[in-house]
Design a protein around this motif. Structure first.
Motif, PDB file in Angstrom:
ATOM      1  N   THR A   1       1.098   5.834  -8.374  1.00  0.00           N
ATOM      2  CA  THR A   1       1.302   7.601  -8.122  1.00  0.00           C
ATOM      3  C   THR A   1       0.897   8.826  -9.010  1.00  0.00           C
ATOM      4  OG1 THR A   1       4.103   6.271  -7.808  1.00  0.00           O
ATOM      5  CG2 THR A   1       3.990   8.810  -9.109  1.00  0.00           C
ATOM      6  N   HIS A   2       0.691   9.842  -8.876  1.00  0.00           N
ATOM      7  CA  HIS A   2       0.310  10.890  -9.456  1.00  0.00           C
ATOM      8  C   HIS A   2       0.660  12.065 -10.408  1.00  0.00           C
ATOM      9  CE1 HIS A   2      -1.869  14.661 -10.294  1.00  0.00           C
ATOM     10  NE2 HIS A   2      -2.937  14.535 -10.422  1.00  0.00           N
ATOM     11  N   PHE A   3       0.697  11.471 -11.304  1.00  0.00           N
ATOM     12  CA  PHE A   3       1.323  12.755 -12.449  1.00  0.00           C
ATOM     13  C   PHE A   3       0.513  13.835 -12.510  1.00  0.00           C
ATOM     14  CE2 PHE A   3       3.559   8.538 -13.126  1.00  0.00           C
ATOM     15  CZ  PHE A   3       4.689   9.086 -12.045  1.00  0.00           C
ATOM     16  N   ASP A   4       0.833  14.996 -12.790  1.00  0.00           N
ATOM     17  CA  ASP A   4       0.450  15.713 -13.580  1.00  0.00           C
ATOM     18  C   ASP A   4       0.134  15.584 -15.005  1.00  0.00           C
ATOM     19  OD1 ASP A   4      -0.358  17.654 -10.808  1.00  0.00           O
ATOM     20  OD2 ASP A   4       1.299  18.780 -11.160  1.00  0.00           O
TER      21      ASP A   4
ATOM     22  N   LEU B   1      -3.130  11.224  -2.097  1.00  0.00           N
ATOM     23  CA  LEU B   1      -3.381  10.084  -2.174  1.00  0.00           C
ATOM     24  C   LEU B   1      -3.375   8.381  -2.236  1.00  0.00           C
ATOM     25  CD1 LEU B   1      -4.408   8.394  -5.283  1.00  0.00           C
ATOM     26  CD2 LEU B   1      -2.391   8.699  -5.966  1.00  0.00           C
ATOM     27  N   ILE B   2      -3.981   7.277  -1.705  1.00  0.00           N
ATOM     28  CA  ILE B   2      -3.934   6.636  -1.162  1.00  0.00           C
ATOM     29  C   ILE B   2      -4.634   5.097  -1.621  1.00  0.00           C
ATOM     30  CG2 ILE B   2      -4.868   5.492   0.913  1.00  0.00           C
ATOM     31  CD1 ILE B   2      -5.126   7.888   2.199  1.00  0.00           C
ATOM     32  N   THR B   3      -3.543   3.753  -1.624  1.00  0.00           N
ATOM     33  CA  THR B   3      -3.601   2.634  -1.877  1.00  0.00           C
ATOM     34  C   THR B   3      -3.669   1.980  -1.616  1.00  0.00           C
ATOM     35  OG1 THR B   3      -2.468   3.754  -3.811  1.00  0.00           O
ATOM     36  CG2 THR B   3      -2.201   1.232  -3.800  1.00  0.00           C
ATOM     37  N   SER B   4      -4.696   1.412  -1.296  1.00  0.00           N
ATOM     38  CA  SER B   4      -4.967   0.663  -0.492  1.00  0.00           C
ATOM     39  C   SER B   4      -4.851  -1.081  -1.033  1.00  0.00           C
ATOM     40  CB  SER B   4      -6.915   1.100   0.176  1.00  0.00           C
ATOM     41  OG  SER B   4      -6.571  -0.608   0.954  1.00  0.00           O
ATOM     42  N   GLY B   5      -3.696  -1.749  -1.219  1.00  0.00           N
ATOM     43  CA  GLY B   5      -3.230  -2.026  -1.971  1.00  0.00           C
ATOM     44  C   GLY B   5      -4.164  -3.651  -2.510  1.00  0.00           C
ATOM     45  N   VAL B   6      -4.556  -4.237  -1.085  1.00  0.00           N
ATOM     46  CA  VAL B   6      -4.968  -5.739  -1.217  1.00  0.00           C
ATOM     47  C   VAL B   6      -5.869  -5.446  -1.957  1.00  0.00           C
ATOM     48  CG1 VAL B   6      -6.299  -7.328   0.015  1.00  0.00           C
ATOM     49  CG2 VAL B   6      -2.923  -6.799   1.256  1.00  0.00           C
ATOM     50  N   THR B   7      -6.642  -4.756  -2.509  1.00  0.00           N
ATOM     51  CA  THR B   7      -8.088  -4.557  -2.639  1.00  0.00           C
ATOM     52  C   THR B   7      -8.017  -3.451  -3.745  1.00  0.00           C
ATOM     53  OG1 THR B   7      -8.397  -2.379  -1.621  1.00  0.00           O
ATOM     54  CG2 THR B   7      -9.860  -5.053  -0.095  1.00  0.00           C
ATOM     55  N   GLY B   8      -6.714  -3.584  -3.808  1.00  0.00           N
ATOM     56  CA  GLY B   8      -6.229  -2.449  -5.765  1.00  0.00           C
ATOM     57  C   GLY B   8      -7.732  -1.387  -5.746  1.00  0.00           C
ATOM     58  N   ARG B   9      -7.638  -0.496  -4.082  1.00  0.00           N
ATOM     59  CA  ARG B   9      -8.248   0.643  -4.348  1.00  0.00           C
ATOM     60  C   ARG B   9      -7.461   1.910  -4.151  1.00  0.00           C
ATOM     61  NH1 ARG B   9     -11.287   2.680   0.832  1.00  0.00           N
ATOM     62  NH2 ARG B   9     -12.925   4.556   0.236  1.00  0.00           N
ATOM     63  N   LEU B  10      -7.912   2.866  -4.944  1.00  0.00           N
ATOM     64  CA  LEU B  10      -6.807   3.917  -4.426  1.00  0.00           C
ATOM     65  C   LEU B  10      -8.252   5.189  -4.538  1.00  0.00           C
ATOM     66  CD1 LEU B  10      -5.485   3.564  -8.580  1.00  0.00           C
ATOM     67  CD2 LEU B  10      -4.577   3.040  -6.518  1.00  0.00           C
ATOM     68  N   PHE B  11      -7.473   5.997  -3.621  1.00  0.00           N
ATOM     69  CA  PHE B  11      -8.494   7.295  -3.663  1.00  0.00           C
ATOM     70  C   PHE B  11      -7.757   8.149  -3.181  1.00  0.00           C
ATOM     71  CE2 PHE B  11      -8.132   4.492  -0.325  1.00  0.00           C
ATOM     72  CZ  PHE B  11      -8.592   5.547   1.499  1.00  0.00           C
ATOM     73  N   GLU B  12      -9.013   9.343  -3.441  1.00  0.00           N
ATOM     74  CA  GLU B  12      -8.142  10.676  -3.088  1.00  0.00           C
ATOM     75  C   GLU B  12      -8.469  11.527  -1.725  1.00  0.00           C
ATOM     76  OE1 GLU B  12      -7.672  15.426  -5.074  1.00  0.00           O
ATOM     77  OE2 GLU B  12      -7.342  13.458  -5.748  1.00  0.00           O
ATOM     78  N   VAL B  13      -8.864  11.798  -0.449  1.00  0.00           N
ATOM     79  CA  VAL B  13      -9.042  12.407   0.405  1.00  0.00           C
ATOM     80  C   VAL B  13      -8.203  13.704   0.077  1.00  0.00           C
ATOM     81  CG1 VAL B  13      -9.149  10.423   1.467  1.00  0.00           C
ATOM     82  CG2 VAL B  13      -7.249  12.244   1.775  1.00  0.00           C
ATOM     83  N   THR B  14      -9.381  14.849   1.081  1.00  0.00           N
ATOM     84  CA  THR B  14      -8.402  16.335   1.203  1.00  0.00           C
ATOM     85  C   THR B  14      -8.091  16.211   2.448  1.00  0.00           C
ATOM     86  OG1 THR B  14     -10.990  16.766   2.414  1.00  0.00           O
ATOM     87  CG2 THR B  14     -11.090  16.928  -0.224  1.00  0.00           C
TER      88      THR B  14
ATOM     89  N   SER C   1       0.554  -1.482   0.108  1.00  0.00           N
ATOM     90  CA  SER C   1      -0.251   0.277  -0.264  1.00  0.00           C
ATOM     91  C   SER C   1       0.754   0.937  -0.067  1.00  0.00           C
ATOM     92  CB  SER C   1      -1.375   0.147   1.333  1.00  0.00           C
ATOM     93  OG  SER C   1      -1.442  -1.040   1.224  1.00  0.00           O
ATOM     94  N   GLY C   2       0.328   2.069   0.013  1.00  0.00           N
ATOM     95  CA  GLY C   2       1.026   3.521  -0.025  1.00  0.00           C
ATOM     96  C   GLY C   2       0.098   4.559   0.095  1.00  0.00           C
ATOM     97  N   ALA C   3       0.787   5.929   0.203  1.00  0.00           N
ATOM     98  CA  ALA C   3       0.255   7.246   0.252  1.00  0.00           C
ATOM     99  C   ALA C   3       1.249   8.887  -0.038  1.00  0.00           C
ATOM    100  CB  ALA C   3      -0.206   7.899   1.833  1.00  0.00           C
ATOM    101  N   GLN C   4       0.589   9.244  -1.173  1.00  0.00           N
ATOM    102  CA  GLN C   4       1.014  10.063  -1.521  1.00  0.00           C
ATOM    103  C   GLN C   4       0.942  12.059  -1.494  1.00  0.00           C
ATOM    104  OE1 GLN C   4       1.393  10.248  -6.002  1.00  0.00           O
ATOM    105  NE2 GLN C   4       2.625  12.095  -6.193  1.00  0.00           N
TER     106      GLN C   4
END
Length: 190
Positions: free
Chosen positions: A150-153, A98-111, A87-90
């Motif tokens: 990883t987020h890229f602009d 940007l959060i990656t909940s790795g095992v379930t393959g869930r990507l999400f962005e939180v304020t 998993s990871g966070a950026q």
């Protein structure tokens, strides 16, 4: 510094970890109740203590400590945000994470105030098979695992001259719904 804390142990667990729950189930597609292990994940932001020249302060004895967290994210119910590994966070330029909940393959962005802006569930599993043609184990949500994102602009140099458009047709989405905790877990205040 931002870290993804994968497997926060709940002291009231019947089992110490998801791994222990899977081992006890002894099934390639176990149906393990969340309340049996009750661990959860969180993303933490903190500032390690430094001296005037920016070097980390390392005490003579004991752990290197932080006095407080700058920011944290965990699901309000804790159980719906859990990944025991990969998993990871950026932190993004806009201040969101940007959060990656790795095992379930869930990507999400939180304020910064922990509201989910968008989320994406990886629908690709490539029908993983072992060399003998059998299904890899364990299955369930693990087959959608994603190590990190990883987020890229849009102005990222590698995108220059590329036609960035969505895949068409889009694959059928997979959305893993974490089962609710057992009544026993709720009774113990988790």
């Amino acid at each position: 510094m931002i870290v993804f804390n994968n497997d926060i142990h709940n002291p009231n667990n019947k089992l110490p970890s998801l791994g222990a729950a899977l081992q006890k189930a002894q099934s390639p597609d176990p149906q393990v109740a969340v309340g049996d292990f009750g661990n959860y994940s969180a993303v933490y932001e903190f500032v390690p203590p430094t001296n005037d020249n920016g070097s980390y302060l390392i005490p003579e004895e004991g752990p290197i400590g932080i006095s407080e967290l700058v920011w944290e994210y965990m699901a309000p119910d804790k159980y719906s945000f859990y990944s025991p590994f990969i998993s990871g966070a950026q932190r993004l330029k806009n201040g969101n994470t940007l959060i990656t909940s790795g095992v379930t393959g869930r990507l999400f962005e939180v304020t910064p105030d922990k509201k989910i802006v968008w989320e994406y569930w990886n629908p690709y599993n490539d029908q993983y098979k072992l060399p003998d043609g059998s299904t890899s184990q364990p299955i369930g949500p693990f087959k959608y695992a994603q190590y990190r994102s990883t987020h890229f602009d849009l102005d990222y140099p590698a995108f220059q001259g590329k036609d960035l458009k969505p895949i068409d047709p889009q694959p059928e989405p997979f959305i893993f719904k974490m089962p609710p905790p057992s009544p026993m877990a709720n009774a113990s205040g988790q």
